[in-house]
Design an enzyme around this catalytic site. Structure first.
Site, mmCIF file in Angstrom:
data_model
loop_
_atom_site.group_PDB
_atom_site.id
_atom_site.type_symbol
_atom_site.label_atom_id
_atom_site.label_comp_id
_atom_site.label_asym_id
_atom_site.label_seq_id
_atom_site.Cartn_x
_atom_site.Cartn_y
_atom_site.Cartn_z
ATOM 1 C CG ASP A 450 45.385 43.201 38.953
ATOM 2 O OD1 ASP A 450 44.493 43.894 39.462
ATOM 3 O OD2 ASP A 450 46.598 43.455 39.073
ATOM 4 C CG ASP A 512 48.025 48.038 43.634
ATOM 5 O OD1 ASP A 512 48.013 46.827 43.925
ATOM 6 O OD2 ASP A 512 47.688 48.462 42.514
#
Length: 690
Positions: A450, A512
């Protein structure tokens, strides 16, 4: 004094062909090659009828020496469009013009070796037209041949000509939780420009675009780079457009010492007489050739579970084991433990950089959970964010200078974190050792990598470029040491989706936002440039955490079906009906994934809130039809399928319904009649040519 209008040396024409595309340059030994053609395939042996300047009479109020678009246009010597190079030596040598050029032939391409003996630079542009993918790849190497430092403000990866009927450009913007927002602009005499300065690929400025032409052809380009970037399209005096793409450099970021060279990221470009779907097909094939898989071959993409939206930071070993049990029962094949597993990580305010297992949550380490997952027949994966550091961390307290900073400037946080200086070898060594320790000790086959913030104060001397290269180096080092481990590229969802990072990774976390309605458009934009097998597409919770909207399990699962299918919710909280519906879609995905992930993808719209995509080839197609809102029409629209063979007959089945036969010509011209559909519904058809 006389001013000659043309160069006396007759030109050579250099031509590259692929099955669908052709590129032609006009080459002389004392200037940069001129672009003569880039477009759909021309027959073998076709060459321009005359040198370009012979076909362009001198207009009024013009230079006596005509300067058309070249493969390396430069400022100051008669070119007034976008320059491929902006550079100088303390204000000198700012005007460049190629004075010597030779051609080197290579497999599927050429290298144009050029020099400016006045400005003292050497340039090599590599151009390859891959016959297997119909993709033209351009990259530029610049060498400082002078005796002092060359300051470079811009260096294009490539410049492309667009035809006179190029009339619209589609680019993609957005934000976190809303990636791949399509932006359609008309191409006029005004310059069109998109520029990203966020330090990574970004949610709001994808490094690529699609240009459409009045005749139905389309051109596409994308930059293989995970940092700042620029693309511009500028009208030319002959009615064509110039498309330029390259890194966006901060002041002072690129300084070449005498003899030093730099090579740009690659520019991938293609064109298709079949429009945007033809462009997608070329890009998908090109991406597949750039990827490297464990054992050299992509295995079927395993059904994926991520713990984030099910648990967030609230890790409880017994609950996570129960989740694994539930996952195995519905057919999930990979279990990924997300953020919250390391020391002191109870929220996003602390501990990034301290990659040690939290003994409070995992008194015996991660092995009990990992072994439980593996014993259930699933792979085990782990979330990491190597490039980031919290000020509240042992690492920051020990090495505060490892974070990017500018002396005298305040530190600017985002998500309570700073960015590690990836240009420093000691930082990369620390991160390699920290991640490698877990890869050695645990049965980890997957890393979710990430990157949860933009870059700001990137060093006293700008290090945006060095950040990208340092990250690539760390990924490559880990891949070499642990070749069986796959890596997912995530940056707050879709903030690092590009052709550069996919050479080091195997999957993108697309967004997301797992709201299925939002995901329809996000995934359609993604598929314009990237193949479906690298598109992380998950079934999220209801209501959706990012939007609060509620959608049925069949709709959520249907939208996730065509990508790399996954689940991101607490399976223990599903009703039996929801569990059964999810298990049924997982079984369908396993049956269809080889067909979803290896062929072509076509996308289209039927109108009235109905969109579709087809996977496969003209003989065997999976057709996925999605309705995103209730109909406004009495009768459903027909869905025209231009890709089918009009000379053949097709057998159609849907969700176990009785098969029907239809002529390809009818499907292409009149279309498939659709049954009544609810406002949020997905239908899957199978078409087989008879």
């Amino acid at each position: 004094m006389t001013f000659p209008r043309a160069i006396a040396v007759p030109p050579e024409f250099v031509t590259l062909h692929s099955p669908a595309c052709t590129a032609i340059w006009e080459v002389r030994p004392d200037e940069a090659p001129l672009w003569r053609y880039w477009g759909p395939r021309l027959p073998d042996g076709v060459v321009p009828p005359a040198p370009l300047r012979d076909t362009r009479p001198e207009p009024s109020f013009s230079l006596h020496f005509d300067q058309p678009l070249s493969i390396f246009p430069t400022m100051g010597m008669g070119w007034f469009g976008q320059s491929a190079l902006v550079a100088s030596r303390a204000g000198q040598d700012w005007a460049q013009a190629i004075t010597a050029m030779r051609v080197e032939k290579i497999a599927d391409g050429v290298i144009f070796h050029m020099a400016d003996n006045v400005a003292r630079i050497a340039v090599a542009i590599t151009a390859r037209l891959d016959p297997a993918t119909d993709t033209l790849t351009l990259s530029t190497t610049l060498t400082n041949a002078g005796d002092d430092v060359l300051e470079v403000g811009f260096l294009a990866s490539g410049n492309l000509p667009l035809p006179v009927d190029a009339d619209r450009v589609r680019s993609y913007g957005g934000r976190h939780n809303s990636e791949f927002v399509a932006i359609d602009d008309a191409l006029t005499r005004s310059q069109w420009r998109r520029e990203n300065r966020r330090g990574l690929t970004s949610h709001d400025c994808f490094p690529g675009a699609i240009v459409s032409c009045a005749d139905g052809a389309a051109y596409g380009a994308q930059l293989a780079w995970s940092g700042n970037h620029i693309q511009s399209i500028e009208w030319l005096d002959d009615g064509r457009h110039q498309w330029t793409m390259g890194e966006a450099l901060a002041p002072g970021e690129m300084r070449l010492a005498p003899g030093q060279s730099v090579t740009t990221p690659e520019l991938l470009a293609t064109c298709s007489a079949d429009g945007a779907n033809g462009v997608s097909w070329a890009f998908h094939r090109a991406i597949r050739t750039r990827m490297t898989w464990p054992d050299g071959v992509m295995k079927p993409r395993p059904v994926h579970l991520n713990t984030w939206e099910g648990f967030y930071f609230d890790h409880d070993l017994d609950a996570l084991k129960e989740l694994a049990d539930a996952a195995a029962r519905v057919g999930i094949e990979r279990y990924v433990l997300d953020d919250g597993w390391f020391k002191g990580r109870d929220d996003d305010t602390s501990s990034l950089g301290d990659w040690v297992v939290d003994a409070r949550k995992y008194p015996d380490g991660l092995m009990p959970l990992a072994r439980h997952v593996v014993d259930l027949g699933m792979e085990f994966g782990l979330w990491v964010e190597p490039e980031m550091i919290n000020p509240d961390s042992d690492l920051y307290r020990a090495y505060p200078d490892w974070a990017l900073h500018i002396a005298g400037r305040p530190l600017l946080g985002a998500r309570n974190q700073l960015v590690l200086d990836m240009s420093l070898p000691q930082v990369r060594d620390y991160l390699f050792d920290a991640v490698a320790q877990h890869l050695r000790e645990l049965p980890i086959s997957y890393l979710k990598w990430d990157h949860n913030r933009d870059l700001t104060h990137a060093g006293n001397r700008a290090k945006f470029r060095a950040q990208v290269l340092g990250t690539y180096e760390l990924m490559a080092r880990l891949r070499a040491a642990f070749p069986d481990v796959e890596i997912e590229s995530c940056a707050g969802g879709g903030g690092r989706i590009d052709t550069g990072v996919i050479a080091h990774t195997h999957r993108f976390w697309t967004s997301d936002c797992i709201d299925a309605i939002s995901r329809v458009s996000i995934q359609r934009g993604f598929l314009q440039f990237m193949p479906p097998e690298v598109m992380g597409s998950h079934v999220g919770a209801c209501p959706a955490h990012s939007t609060g909207r509620m959608q049925s399990m069949p709709f959520r699962a249907g939208v996730a079906l065509p990508g790399h299918f996954g689940v991101e919710l607490d399976l223990r909280k599903l009703t039996q009906t929801e569990t059964d519906d999810l298990a049924a879609t997982i079984a369908r995905y396993k049956a269809l994934r080889d067909r979803l992930h290896h062929g072509r993808v076509w996308q289209g719209e039927a109108g009235d809130s109905v969109v579709w995509q087809a996977h496969g080839d003209e003989d065997q197609l999976l057709l996925i039809v999605t309705r995103t809102a209730p109909t406004t029409m009495r009768h459903q629209p027909h869905l025209r399928l231009d890709m089918v063979d009009p000379a053949r007959r097709y057998r159609l089945t849907r969700d176990g319904t009785a098969a029907v036969d239809m002529d390809g010509a009818w499907l292409a011209r009149m279309g498939l009649p659709l049954p009544p559909m609810k406002g949020e519904e997905v239908l899957v058809y199978e078409l087989s040519a008879r």
